[in-house]
Design an enzyme around this catalytic site. Structure first.
Site, PDB file in Angstrom:
ATOM      1  N   SER A   1       0.847  -1.200   0.000  1.00 11.83           N
ATOM      2  CA  SER A   1       0.000   0.000   0.000  1.00 11.83           C
ATOM      3  C   SER A   1       0.880   1.247   0.000  1.00 11.83           C
ATOM      4  O   SER A   1       1.651   1.442  -0.928  1.00 11.83           O
ATOM      5  CB  SER A   1      -0.952  -0.042   1.206  1.00 11.83           C
ATOM      6  OG  SER A   1      -1.838   1.060   1.198  1.00 11.83           O
TER       7      SER A   1
ATOM      8  N   HIS B   1      -2.839  -0.842  -3.250  1.00  9.33           N
ATOM      9  CA  HIS B   1      -4.021  -0.010  -3.001  1.00  9.33           C
ATOM     10  C   HIS B   1      -3.926   1.284  -3.804  1.00  9.33           C
ATOM     11  O   HIS B   1      -3.164   2.188  -3.466  1.00  9.33           O
ATOM     12  CB  HIS B   1      -4.134   0.330  -1.512  1.00  9.33           C
ATOM     13  CG  HIS B   1      -4.422  -0.858  -0.652  1.00  9.33           C
ATOM     14  ND1 HIS B   1      -4.115  -0.895   0.687  1.00  9.33           N
ATOM     15  CD2 HIS B   1      -4.988  -2.064  -0.934  1.00  9.33           C
ATOM     16  CE1 HIS B   1      -4.493  -2.064   1.194  1.00  9.33           C
ATOM     17  NE2 HIS B   1      -5.016  -2.793   0.224  1.00  9.33           N
TER      18      HIS B   1
ATOM     19  N   ASP C   1      -4.504  -4.889   5.949  1.00 13.57           N
ATOM     20  CA  ASP C   1      -4.931  -5.708   4.824  1.00 13.57           C
ATOM     21  C   ASP C   1      -3.830  -6.713   4.490  1.00 13.57           C
ATOM     22  O   ASP C   1      -2.664  -6.350   4.347  1.00 13.57           O
ATOM     23  CB  ASP C   1      -5.228  -4.818   3.613  1.00 13.57           C
ATOM     24  CG  ASP C   1      -5.909  -5.581   2.487  1.00 13.57           C
ATOM     25  OD1 ASP C   1      -6.499  -6.644   2.760  1.00 13.57           O
ATOM     26  OD2 ASP C   1      -5.864  -5.100   1.338  1.00 13.57           O
TER      27      ASP C   1
END
Length: 366
Positions: free
Chosen positions: A182, A209, A305
């Site tokens: 991310s 992301h 995540d």
């Protein structure tokens, strides 16, 4: 208290952005600037913890301002941009210049007032306030150089259990490599994917992301730098050695076995995951398709995540590597996996390509 400098040529946007920070308990606006030139000067003089930066501004645009700030007084910069294709390309250029992350501010201040946008803005600023700004520049020091040149980080390479990574490389033969990343991901991926040889024997599936327009730009950038073929994921792509797929920003990326071959799927569901694309969704599908034959990397990024997906991979006998704290822009996702006891090994960023090659049995790149 996190001190923020807001740089935007729109008075309405400056007020809207500033209001969000002033209403939060842990952020404050030290000043605002109407163009990049003023932003550079105020960043040097005021030394804010985080800078929010518009892209298109008079006198000096956001990209040039980022370059100047990262040269003179490096600090985390959050780009606020539009979700157009042009906006994606310009924002990715700003990130190559050293910006840490980005967020779409939409076309009006009303977009900023949406609760999810406010929460994302505050969340990103909070994460970046604790980040390692020296890692952001594409032409800056390598993560290894950054670690060795900072007093509290000198022991990073030796303290990371790199040797245990080679031990776990014999855990099993692998059929697929999956990567979750991310904040700080675009630059981190540019240290890993281009360092792999054309003969790397595993297909690679990546969740970064990002919104859709940005993931295509990222895939194109990685493809231009790499011996491997990198593309944004589409439904029905064959996953074979030499291919790298990056999840499209508005779709999940999953792996299925069709007639014996690994194939990509790009569903919009499940909608319940907090991210789309979701690292957990990719990891879970990889386990279902390949069981223990999954080599996993969890890299720099905020949040958790990938944690539950990594647990599934470990439970089925796969291998999980994480990026270390000293070379992560934001040590959130790797920390969650490491603290849960799910990491087989922890590596500095520059050691990850070699670890992947050893695990996969790939020849060293000349």
């Amino acid at each position: 208290m996190i001190r923020v400098l807001v740089v935007d040529d729109s008075l309405v946007m400056r007020k809207a952005i500033s209001r969000i920070f002033e209403q939060a308990d842990d952020t404050t606006v030290v000043d605002t600037a109407t163009n990049g030139e003023a932003g550079v000067e105020k960043a040097r003089r005021l030394e804010p913890d985080v800078v929010t930066m518009d892209v298109e501004m008079p006198k000096m645009n956001g990209i040039e301002a980022v370059r100047h700030i990262m040269e003179a007084s490096p600090r985390p910069i959050l780009m606020l941009s539009s979700l157009t294709e042009k906006g994606a390309e310009v924002t990715m250029e700003a990130m190559r210049a050293g910006a840490a992350d980005f967020l779409s501010k939409g076309a009006s201040s009303a977009t900023l007032r949406a609760n999810d946008v406010e929460e994302k803005l505050l969340g990103k600023v909070r994460a970046l306030a604790d980040s390692n700004a020296r890692l952001f520049r594409e032409d800056g020091p390598s993560p290894a150089e950054t670690v060795s040149s900072t007093g509290s980080r000198e022991a990073s390479s030796s303290s990371s259990p790199t040797s245990s990574g080679t031990d776990t490389a014999t855990k099993g033969s692998y059929e697929l490599a999956v990567i979750g990343v991310s904040t700080g991901g675009p630059m981190a991926l540019q240290h890993v994917i281009p360092a792999l040889p054309a003969a790397f024997p595993l297909p690679i599936a990546i969740v970064q992301h990002m919104p859709a327009q940005f993931t295509r730009s990222l895939a194109d950038r990685l493809d231009s730098l790499s011996e491997l073929a990198v593309a944004e994921a589409e439904d029905g792509m064959l996953l074979e050695p030499g291919r790298v797929v990056v999840a499209a920003g508005d779709r999940h990326l999953t792996v299925e076995r069709r007639e014996g071959a690994l194939t990509t799927c790009t569903p919009a569901e499940p909608a319940g995951d907090s991210h789309r694309p979701s690292v957990n969704v990719l990891f879970r599908s990889a386990v279902e398709a390949c069981r223990e034959d999954v080599l996993t990397l969890v890299m720099t990024g905020m949040g958790k995540d990938g944690l539950e997906g990594a647990r599934r991979i470990q439970d089925d006998g796969g291998t999980v590597y994480v990026q270390d704290e000293d070379t992560s822009v934001v040590y959130g996702m790797p920390r969650a996996v490491a603290e849960a006891g799910l990491a087989d090994a922890t590596f500095p960023l520059d050691d990850l390509p070699d670890a992947m090659q050893k695990a996969a049995g790939a020849p060293a790149r000349p």
